[in-house]
Scaffold this motif. Structure first.
Motif, PDB file in Angstrom:
ATOM      1  N   ALA A   1      -8.860  -3.841   8.448  1.00 34.25           N
ATOM      2  CA  ALA A   1     -10.380  -3.774   8.819  1.00 34.25           C
ATOM      3  C   ALA A   1     -11.417  -3.300   7.759  1.00 34.25           C
ATOM      4  CB  ALA A   1     -10.642  -3.096  10.212  1.00 34.25           C
ATOM      5  N   CYS A   2     -10.907  -2.475   6.989  1.00 33.50           N
ATOM      6  CA  CYS A   2     -11.730  -1.962   6.041  1.00 33.50           C
ATOM      7  C   CYS A   2     -11.934  -2.829   4.818  1.00 33.50           C
ATOM      8  CB  CYS A   2     -11.327  -0.361   5.679  1.00 33.50           C
ATOM      9  SG  CYS A   2      -9.998  -0.516   4.624  1.00 33.50           S
TER      10      CYS A   2
ATOM     11  N   LEU B   1       1.142  -1.089  -0.042  1.00 37.18           N
ATOM     12  CA  LEU B   1       0.110  -0.017  -0.198  1.00 37.18           C
ATOM     13  C   LEU B   1       0.771   1.268  -0.083  1.00 37.18           C
ATOM     14  CD1 LEU B   1      -2.817   1.353   0.301  1.00 37.18           C
ATOM     15  CD2 LEU B   1      -2.576   1.293   2.729  1.00 37.18           C
TER      16      LEU B   1
ATOM     17  N   ASN C   1      -8.149   2.882   0.865  1.00 37.04           N
ATOM     18  CA  ASN C   1      -7.775   2.460   1.981  1.00 37.04           C
ATOM     19  C   ASN C   1      -8.552   3.447   3.158  1.00 37.04           C
ATOM     20  OD1 ASN C   1      -5.361   4.304   3.463  1.00 37.04           O
ATOM     21  ND2 ASN C   1      -5.370   4.454   1.133  1.00 37.04           N
TER      22      ASN C   1
ATOM     23  N   LEU D   1     -10.774  -2.747   1.829  1.00 38.92           N
ATOM     24  CA  LEU D   1     -10.819  -2.032   0.763  1.00 38.92           C
ATOM     25  C   LEU D   1      -9.610  -1.959  -0.275  1.00 38.92           C
ATOM     26  CD1 LEU D   1     -12.804   1.290   1.993  1.00 38.92           C
ATOM     27  CD2 LEU D   1     -13.775  -0.730   0.999  1.00 38.92           C
ATOM     28  N   CYS D   2      -8.507  -2.403   0.171  1.00 38.11           N
ATOM     29  CA  CYS D   2      -7.248  -2.166  -0.332  1.00 38.11           C
ATOM     30  C   CYS D   2      -6.831  -3.313  -1.370  1.00 38.11           C
ATOM     31  CB  CYS D   2      -6.138  -1.923   0.636  1.00 38.11           C
ATOM     32  SG  CYS D   2      -5.810  -3.132   1.709  1.00 38.11           S
TER      33      CYS D   2
ATOM     34  N   CYS E   1      -8.257   2.098   6.866  1.00 40.78           N
ATOM     35  CA  CYS E   1      -7.610   1.769   8.289  1.00 40.78           C
ATOM     36  C   CYS E   1      -6.386   1.797   8.400  1.00 40.78           C
ATOM     37  CB  CYS E   1      -8.374   0.361   8.632  1.00 40.78           C
ATOM     38  SG  CYS E   1      -7.788  -1.147   7.745  1.00 40.78           S
TER      39      CYS E   1
HETATM   40  S1  FES Z   1      -6.222  -0.352   4.113  1.00 37.08           S
HETATM   41 FE1  FES Z   1      -8.155  -1.310   5.277  1.00 37.08          FE
HETATM   42  S2  FES Z   1      -7.784  -3.255   5.076  1.00 37.08           S
HETATM   43 FE2  FES Z   1      -6.100  -2.661   3.892  1.00 37.08          FE
END
Ligand code: FES
Length: 218
Positions: free
Chosen positions: A47-48, A22, A34, A50-51, A36
């Protein structure tokens, strides 16, 4: 530290071996959604969800915030599988999110707007039923306001308060739909041990935590 070469979306870049994908991507102008991740958190919460990106040789997409770079790695941030996962995750997240950009101090710099634009989807999804909570806004702190209705539960503020600063005023309470970031016992932030450093506001990706002097739109 050893430097490695890798390719992301056809662009050749270099990064320190083991660095999370990331940060390597973002440092090279390649955006990956991203919410979290925090650069100084060496144990990403992931947790999110999204990445997601696709890595050559791996069957399933991986989260870029947890995946370390390696020599000759080939990454695709625009693969259909990864985008589908990110879009679904984002749409689900937005079902419990207050979308009221016209009255939000973070509008224009909100990560949710950026992600929606990047994924080419709307902030208000029609695919899932909306489940908005109506939680009280906490403006008891002299320098910032906390609106839990705009919180995406990314955990950045909780981590920063506890791990980076060693204070631990903010934490998670409850489970499932009722899950919320709050203080111990739910006391107003202004009556807690909060030291008003504002670090939680700085890392908040949405309009959940905003400085009082930036609240001109509400
Ligand atoms: S930035 Fe949230 S899971 Fe990777």
């Amino acid at each position: 530290m050893k430097t490695v070469s890798l390719t992301i979306d056809g662009k050749k870049i270099t990064a320190s071996e083991g660095e999370k994908l990331l940060w390597a991507a973002l440092d090279n102008g390649i955006y990956i959604p991203n919410l979290c991740a925090l650069r100084d958190n060496s144990e990403p919460m992931a947790a999110c969800r999204l990445c997601f990106v696709e890595v050559e040789g791996k069957e399933e997409p991986v989260t870029a915030c947890t995946e370390g770079v390696s020599e000759d790695m080939v990454v695709n941030t625009k693969g259909e599988k990864a985008l589908r996962l990110a879009r679904s995750g984002f749409e689900l997240l937005m079902t419990s999110q207050l979308v009221d950009c016209a009255h939000c101090a973070k509008s224009g710099s909100c990560e949710l707007q950026k992600i929606a634009h990047h994924l080419k989807i709307k902030l208000k999804s029609k695919r899932f039923r909306k489940l908005v909570r109506e939680l009280p806004i906490d403006d008891s702190c002299p320098i910032f306001i906390y609106d839990p209705n705009r919180c995406v539960l990314c955990g950045r503020c909780v981590w920063v308060c506890r791990e980076r600063l060693g204070i631990g005023v903010l934490g998670f309470a409850h489970r499932g739909f009722k899950r919320v970031v709050t203080t111990f016992g739910g006391e107003p932030i202004g009556e807690s041990r909060c030291q008003e450093c504002g670090e939680c506001v700085t890392v908040c990706p949405t309009g959940a935590l905003v400085f009082k002097d930036s609240k001109e739109k509400t």
